[in-house]
Design a protein around this motif. Sequence first.
Motif, mmCIF file in Angstrom:
data_model
loop_
_atom_site.group_PDB
_atom_site.id
_atom_site.type_symbol
_atom_site.label_atom_id
_atom_site.label_comp_id
_atom_site.label_asym_id
_atom_site.label_seq_id
_atom_site.Cartn_x
_atom_site.Cartn_y
_atom_site.Cartn_z
ATOM 1 N N ARG A 170 -1.360 -2.989 -9.586
ATOM 2 C CA ARG A 170 -0.759 -1.764 -9.040
ATOM 3 C C ARG A 170 -1.814 -0.677 -8.847
ATOM 4 O O ARG A 170 -1.812 0.032 -7.842
ATOM 5 N N ARG A 171 -2.704 -0.520 -9.804
ATOM 6 C CA ARG A 171 -3.756 0.486 -9.720
ATOM 7 C C ARG A 171 -4.656 0.208 -8.516
ATOM 8 O O ARG A 171 -5.006 1.116 -7.769
ATOM 9 N N ILE A 172 -5.015 -1.036 -8.314
ATOM 10 C CA ILE A 172 -5.859 -1.407 -7.172
ATOM 11 C C ILE A 172 -5.122 -1.142 -5.863
ATOM 12 O O ILE A 172 -5.696 -0.641 -4.889
ATOM 13 N N GLN A 173 -3.818 -1.455 -5.831
ATOM 14 C CA GLN A 173 -3.027 -1.204 -4.631
ATOM 15 C C GLN A 173 -2.950 0.296 -4.319
ATOM 16 O O GLN A 173 -3.074 0.706 -3.163
ATOM 17 N N VAL A 174 -2.736 1.115 -5.340
ATOM 18 C CA VAL A 174 -2.665 2.572 -5.146
ATOM 19 C C VAL A 174 -3.999 3.102 -4.636
ATOM 20 O O VAL A 174 -4.049 3.922 -3.712
ATOM 21 N N ILE A 175 -5.089 2.635 -5.213
ATOM 22 C CA ILE A 175 -6.419 3.077 -4.777
ATOM 23 C C ILE A 175 -6.672 2.641 -3.332
ATOM 24 O O ILE A 175 -7.180 3.417 -2.513
ATOM 25 N N ALA A 176 -6.301 1.416 -2.985
ATOM 26 C CA ALA A 176 -6.500 0.921 -1.611
ATOM 27 C C ALA A 176 -5.682 1.737 -0.613
ATOM 28 O O ALA A 176 -6.179 2.107 0.463
ATOM 29 N N VAL A 177 -4.440 2.061 -0.955
ATOM 30 C CA VAL A 177 -3.596 2.871 -0.069
ATOM 31 C C VAL A 177 -4.179 4.273 0.081
ATOM 32 O O VAL A 177 -4.196 4.842 1.177
ATOM 33 N N ALA A 178 -4.679 4.842 -1.017
ATOM 34 C CA ALA A 178 -5.280 6.176 -0.951
ATOM 35 C C ALA A 178 -6.526 6.174 -0.060
ATOM 36 O O ALA A 178 -6.735 7.105 0.729
ATOM 37 N N VAL A 179 -7.351 5.155 -0.159
ATOM 38 C CA VAL A 179 -8.554 5.060 0.668
ATOM 39 C C VAL A 179 -8.166 4.919 2.146
ATOM 40 O O VAL A 179 -8.730 5.592 3.017
ATOM 41 N N VAL A 180 -7.192 4.079 2.452
ATOM 42 C CA VAL A 180 -6.741 3.902 3.828
ATOM 43 C C VAL A 180 -6.175 5.221 4.367
ATOM 44 O O VAL A 180 -6.465 5.623 5.497
ATOM 45 N N ALA A 181 -5.375 5.933 3.554
ATOM 46 C CA ALA A 181 -4.802 7.213 3.975
ATOM 47 C C ALA A 181 -5.914 8.232 4.231
ATOM 48 O O ALA A 181 -5.847 9.001 5.205
ATOM 49 N N LEU A 182 -6.939 8.255 3.395
ATOM 50 C CA LEU A 182 -8.062 9.164 3.576
ATOM 51 C C LEU A 182 -8.814 8.859 4.868
ATOM 52 O O LEU A 182 -9.149 9.775 5.636
ATOM 53 N N VAL A 183 -9.063 7.602 5.141
ATOM 54 C CA VAL A 183 -9.772 7.212 6.363
ATOM 55 C C VAL A 183 -8.945 7.564 7.595
ATOM 56 O O VAL A 183 -9.466 8.125 8.575
ATOM 57 N N VAL A 184 -7.648 7.284 7.562
ATOM 58 C CA VAL A 184 -6.786 7.596 8.704
ATOM 59 C C VAL A 184 -6.704 9.097 8.926
ATOM 60 O O VAL A 184 -6.805 9.577 10.063
ATOM 61 N N SER A 185 -6.548 9.879 7.861
ATOM 62 C CA SER A 185 -6.452 11.336 8.023
ATOM 63 C C SER A 185 -7.772 11.921 8.537
ATOM 64 O O SER A 185 -7.768 12.819 9.385
ATOM 65 N N THR A 186 -8.899 11.421 8.075
ATOM 66 C CA THR A 186 -10.198 11.881 8.576
ATOM 67 C C THR A 186 -10.345 11.551 10.056
ATOM 68 O O THR A 186 -10.810 12.377 10.852
ATOM 69 N N GLY A 187 -9.931 10.368 10.450
ATOM 70 C CA GLY A 187 -9.972 9.983 11.861
ATOM 71 C C GLY A 187 -9.083 10.860 12.722
ATOM 72 O O GLY A 187 -9.463 11.260 13.823
ATOM 73 N N LEU A 188 -7.891 11.167 12.255
ATOM 74 C CA LEU A 188 -6.974 12.028 13.010
ATOM 75 C C LEU A 188 -7.518 13.452 13.141
ATOM 76 O O LEU A 188 -7.385 14.068 14.202
ATOM 77 N N ILE A 189 -8.130 13.969 12.101
ATOM 78 C CA ILE A 189 -8.728 15.313 12.160
ATOM 79 C C ILE A 189 -9.864 15.327 13.182
ATOM 80 O O ILE A 189 -9.972 16.226 14.009
ATOM 81 N N GLY A 190 -10.713 14.323 13.142
ATOM 82 C CA GLY A 190 -11.808 14.232 14.109
ATOM 83 C C GLY A 190 -11.302 14.112 15.535
ATOM 84 O O GLY A 190 -11.831 14.729 16.455
ATOM 85 N N TYR A 191 -10.255 13.316 15.735
ATOM 86 C CA TYR A 191 -9.670 13.145 17.061
ATOM 87 C C TYR A 191 -9.073 14.461 17.567
ATOM 88 O O TYR A 191 -9.226 14.808 18.733
ATOM 89 N N ALA A 192 -8.418 15.196 16.688
ATOM 90 C CA ALA A 192 -7.801 16.466 17.083
ATOM 91 C C ALA A 192 -8.847 17.518 17.414
ATOM 92 O O ALA A 192 -8.626 18.369 18.278
ATOM 93 N N MET A 193 -9.996 17.483 16.764
ATOM 94 C CA MET A 193 -11.022 18.506 16.963
ATOM 95 C C MET A 193 -11.965 18.208 18.131
ATOM 96 O O MET A 193 -12.746 19.068 18.512
#
Length: 152
Positions: free
Chosen positions: A8-31
Amino acid sequence: MKSLKKTRRIQVIAVAVVALVVSTGLIGYAMRDGINFFRAPSQIVAEPPAPNETFRIGGLVEEGSLKRGEGETISFAVTDGGATVPVVYTGVLPDLFGENQGMVGTGRYINGVFEASEILAKHDESYMPKEVTDALKEQGVYRDPDGEDTSS
């Protein structure tokens, strides 16, 4: 039990990393359209930007170049002393806009003409945008507000 917690801990960390990468990509795309680089006419002539790139140009409105077309279309040339770039603008110009005055425009350079979507003019007797002042000093044609030549 420990194996389930670890999974579960590994799954939570993996989801957090994916969410961070996606949000960074969306911010870059918007700017990507919100960042406008400043260029002087000499830089534009030396290295013309891509037609789809929006940027700012600044310099002095060349004397004798201001021509009003039909409707709200205005054409003029902007110079930094080293090069001149023709500009076309459709809209209402600021009240303080005029020949031999500092200006900054936002738009695109298409087929050798800067097509401006926005024009800004100096707001009082002594103001000129820092980028324009720096570009004019680089070309050796800047005069300070008191009329003294600072080009040497």
